[in-house]
Design a protein around this motif. Structure first.
Motif, PDB file in Angstrom:
ATOM      1  N   ARG A  45       0.959  -1.656  -0.213  1.00  0.00           N
ATOM      2  CA  ARG A  45       0.032   0.123  -0.229  1.00  0.00           C
ATOM      3  C   ARG A  45       1.442   1.445   0.313  1.00  0.00           C
ATOM      4  O   ARG A  45       1.704   1.521   0.733  1.00  0.00           O
ATOM      5  CB  ARG A  45      -1.219  -0.370   1.363  1.00  0.00           C
ATOM      6  CG  ARG A  45      -2.130   0.669   1.792  1.00  0.00           C
ATOM      7  CD  ARG A  45      -2.547   0.844   2.427  1.00  0.00           C
ATOM      8  NE  ARG A  45      -3.755  -0.553   1.619  1.00  0.00           N
ATOM      9  CZ  ARG A  45      -4.526  -0.937   2.203  1.00  0.00           C
ATOM     10  NH1 ARG A  45      -5.291   0.118   3.581  1.00  0.00           N
ATOM     11  NH2 ARG A  45      -5.557  -2.447   1.748  1.00  0.00           N
ATOM     12  N   TYR A  95      -7.844   3.714  -1.558  1.00  0.00           N
ATOM     13  CA  TYR A  95      -8.356   3.388   0.125  1.00  0.00           C
ATOM     14  C   TYR A  95      -8.417   5.171   0.679  1.00  0.00           C
ATOM     15  O   TYR A  95      -7.391   5.731   0.500  1.00  0.00           O
ATOM     16  CB  TYR A  95      -7.472   2.543   0.861  1.00  0.00           C
ATOM     17  CG  TYR A  95      -7.314   1.284  -0.001  1.00  0.00           C
ATOM     18  CD1 TYR A  95      -6.368   0.998  -0.541  1.00  0.00           C
ATOM     19  CD2 TYR A  95      -8.445   0.262   0.550  1.00  0.00           C
ATOM     20  CE1 TYR A  95      -6.606  -0.309  -1.027  1.00  0.00           C
ATOM     21  CE2 TYR A  95      -8.513  -1.041   0.049  1.00  0.00           C
ATOM     22  CZ  TYR A  95      -7.400  -1.613  -0.956  1.00  0.00           C
ATOM     23  OH  TYR A  95      -7.279  -2.583  -0.849  1.00  0.00           O
ATOM     24  N   TRP A 114     -10.250   3.023   7.708  1.00  0.00           N
ATOM     25  CA  TRP A 114      -9.850   2.447   6.868  1.00  0.00           C
ATOM     26  C   TRP A 114     -11.306   2.035   5.682  1.00  0.00           C
ATOM     27  O   TRP A 114     -12.110   1.575   6.090  1.00  0.00           O
ATOM     28  CB  TRP A 114      -9.089   1.694   5.633  1.00  0.00           C
ATOM     29  CG  TRP A 114      -8.078   1.505   6.488  1.00  0.00           C
ATOM     30  CD1 TRP A 114      -7.347   1.167   7.757  1.00  0.00           C
ATOM     31  CD2 TRP A 114      -6.311   2.029   5.337  1.00  0.00           C
ATOM     32  NE1 TRP A 114      -6.243   1.831   8.217  1.00  0.00           N
ATOM     33  CE2 TRP A 114      -5.912   2.440   6.719  1.00  0.00           C
ATOM     34  CE3 TRP A 114      -6.292   2.880   4.562  1.00  0.00           C
ATOM     35  CZ2 TRP A 114      -4.074   3.212   6.620  1.00  0.00           C
ATOM     36  CZ3 TRP A 114      -5.144   3.110   4.103  1.00  0.00           C
ATOM     37  CH2 TRP A 114      -4.533   3.072   4.848  1.00  0.00           C
ATOM     38  N   GLY A 117     -12.125   0.568  -0.455  1.00  0.00           N
ATOM     39  CA  GLY A 117     -11.365   0.688  -1.776  1.00  0.00           C
ATOM     40  C   GLY A 117     -12.348   0.624  -2.708  1.00  0.00           C
ATOM     41  O   GLY A 117     -13.236   0.086  -3.210  1.00  0.00           O
TER      42      GLY A 117
END
Length: 124
Positions: A45, A95, A114, A117
Protein backbone atom coordinates in the motif's frame (compact mmCIF):
# COMPACT_ATOMS: atom_id res chain seq x y z
CA UNK A 1 -18.46 2.36 14.23
CA UNK A 2 -17.06 4.69 11.58
CA UNK A 3 -17.70 3.73 7.99
CA UNK A 4 -15.74 5.11 5.08
CA UNK A 5 -17.24 4.56 1.64
CA UNK A 6 -15.24 5.35 -1.48
CA UNK A 7 -16.73 6.04 -4.89
CA UNK A 8 -15.72 7.41 -8.26
CA UNK A 9 -13.36 4.73 -9.44
CA UNK A 10 -13.52 3.29 -12.91
CA UNK A 11 -11.76 2.89 -16.22
CA UNK A 12 -10.00 5.86 -17.79
CA UNK A 13 -7.48 6.29 -20.58
CA UNK A 14 -3.96 7.40 -19.85
CA UNK A 15 -3.86 11.18 -19.61
CA UNK A 16 -7.44 11.30 -18.39
CA UNK A 17 -8.97 12.41 -15.11
CA UNK A 18 -11.03 10.97 -12.30
CA UNK A 19 -12.31 12.33 -9.02
CA UNK A 20 -12.69 9.96 -6.10
CA UNK A 21 -14.93 10.64 -3.12
CA UNK A 22 -14.87 9.24 0.40
CA UNK A 23 -17.98 9.66 2.51
CA UNK A 24 -17.76 9.35 6.28
CA UNK A 25 -20.54 8.12 8.49
CA UNK A 26 -20.09 10.07 11.67
CA UNK A 27 -21.99 12.90 13.25
CA UNK A 28 -18.90 15.10 13.64
CA UNK A 29 -17.01 15.24 10.38
CA UNK A 30 -14.58 18.00 11.09
CA UNK A 31 -11.88 17.04 13.56
CA UNK A 32 -9.76 14.41 11.93
CA UNK A 33 -7.11 14.00 9.29
CA UNK A 34 -7.91 12.14 6.09
CA UNK A 35 -5.77 10.60 3.41
CA UNK A 36 -5.73 8.54 0.25
CA UNK A 37 -3.57 5.48 -0.33
CA UNK A 38 -3.39 3.05 -3.22
CA UNK A 39 -2.35 -0.54 -3.72
CA UNK A 40 -1.47 -2.12 -7.04
CA UNK A 41 -1.50 -5.91 -7.48
CA UNK A 42 1.54 -7.49 -5.87
CA UNK A 43 2.69 -4.22 -4.31
CA UNK A 44 2.53 -2.65 -0.89
CA UNK A 45 0.00 0.00 0.00
CA UNK A 46 1.35 3.38 -1.07
CA UNK A 47 0.65 6.86 0.29
CA UNK A 48 -0.92 9.29 -2.18
CA UNK A 49 -2.11 12.41 -0.34
CA UNK A 50 -3.19 13.67 3.10
CA UNK A 51 -5.18 16.62 4.40
CA UNK A 52 -5.55 18.07 7.87
CA UNK A 53 -8.80 18.52 9.75
CA UNK A 54 -9.50 22.01 8.39
CA UNK A 55 -8.35 21.43 4.83
CA UNK A 56 -5.65 24.07 5.09
CA UNK A 57 -2.68 21.67 5.11
CA UNK A 58 -2.02 19.05 2.48
CA UNK A 59 0.81 16.65 1.72
CA UNK A 60 1.42 14.68 -1.46
CA UNK A 61 3.61 11.85 -2.61
CA UNK A 62 6.24 13.19 -5.01
CA UNK A 63 4.87 11.03 -7.80
CA UNK A 64 1.48 12.78 -7.80
CA UNK A 65 2.40 16.39 -7.00
CA UNK A 66 0.95 18.92 -9.45
CA UNK A 67 -1.41 16.28 -10.87
CA UNK A 68 -3.55 15.23 -7.90
CA UNK A 69 -5.49 17.42 -5.48
CA UNK A 70 -6.94 16.36 -2.15
CA UNK A 71 -9.70 18.46 -0.63
CA UNK A 72 -12.58 18.07 1.78
CA UNK A 73 -16.08 19.44 2.32
CA UNK A 74 -16.65 19.01 6.02
CA UNK A 75 -20.33 19.92 6.01
CA UNK A 76 -20.89 16.97 3.67
CA UNK A 77 -18.54 14.63 5.51
CA UNK A 78 -16.67 13.93 2.28
CA UNK A 79 -13.04 13.96 1.22
CA UNK A 80 -12.09 14.01 -2.45
CA UNK A 81 -9.10 13.14 -4.60
CA UNK A 82 -9.02 14.83 -7.99
CA UNK A 83 -6.62 13.00 -10.30
CA UNK A 84 -5.38 14.46 -13.57
CA UNK A 85 -2.96 13.20 -16.22
CA UNK A 86 -3.34 9.63 -15.01
CA UNK A 87 -0.75 7.05 -15.96
CA UNK A 88 -1.23 3.35 -16.60
CA UNK A 89 1.18 2.64 -13.73
CA UNK A 90 -1.36 4.23 -11.39
CA UNK A 91 -3.83 1.43 -11.85
CA UNK A 92 -4.64 0.33 -8.31
CA UNK A 93 -7.26 0.06 -5.64
CA UNK A 94 -7.53 3.46 -3.98
CA UNK A 95 -8.35 3.61 -0.27
CA UNK A 96 -9.37 6.48 1.94
CA UNK A 97 -8.29 6.55 5.56
CA UNK A 98 -8.91 8.53 8.70
CA UNK A 99 -6.54 9.31 11.55
CA UNK A 100 -7.90 10.29 14.95
CA UNK A 101 -5.73 13.41 15.05
CA UNK A 102 -5.65 16.77 13.34
CA UNK A 103 -3.03 15.84 10.80
CA UNK A 104 -1.25 12.67 9.79
CA UNK A 105 1.44 11.93 7.25
CA UNK A 106 2.32 9.13 4.87
CA UNK A 107 2.67 6.25 7.33
CA UNK A 108 -0.38 3.98 7.04
CA UNK A 109 0.12 2.90 10.67
CA UNK A 110 -1.00 6.37 11.75
CA UNK A 111 -4.50 5.81 10.38
CA UNK A 112 -7.29 4.28 12.42
CA UNK A 113 -10.07 3.66 9.91
CA UNK A 114 -10.04 2.50 6.31
CA UNK A 115 -12.54 2.18 3.52
CA UNK A 116 -13.01 -0.89 1.34
CA UNK A 117 -11.35 0.74 -1.66
CA UNK A 118 -12.36 1.68 -5.18
CA UNK A 119 -10.71 0.32 -8.31
CA UNK A 120 -9.03 2.74 -10.70
CA UNK A 121 -7.88 1.28 -14.00
CA UNK A 122 -5.86 3.42 -16.38
CA UNK A 123 -5.56 1.99 -19.88
CA UNK A 124 -2.54 2.79 -22.01
Amino acid sequence: QVQLVESGGGLVQAGGSLTLACKYSRHNFDNYARAWFRQAPGKEREFVAAINWSGELTHYADSVKDRFTIFRVNKNGTTYLQMNSLKSSETAVYYCAEALRGFAGPDPRDYDYWGQGTQVTVSS
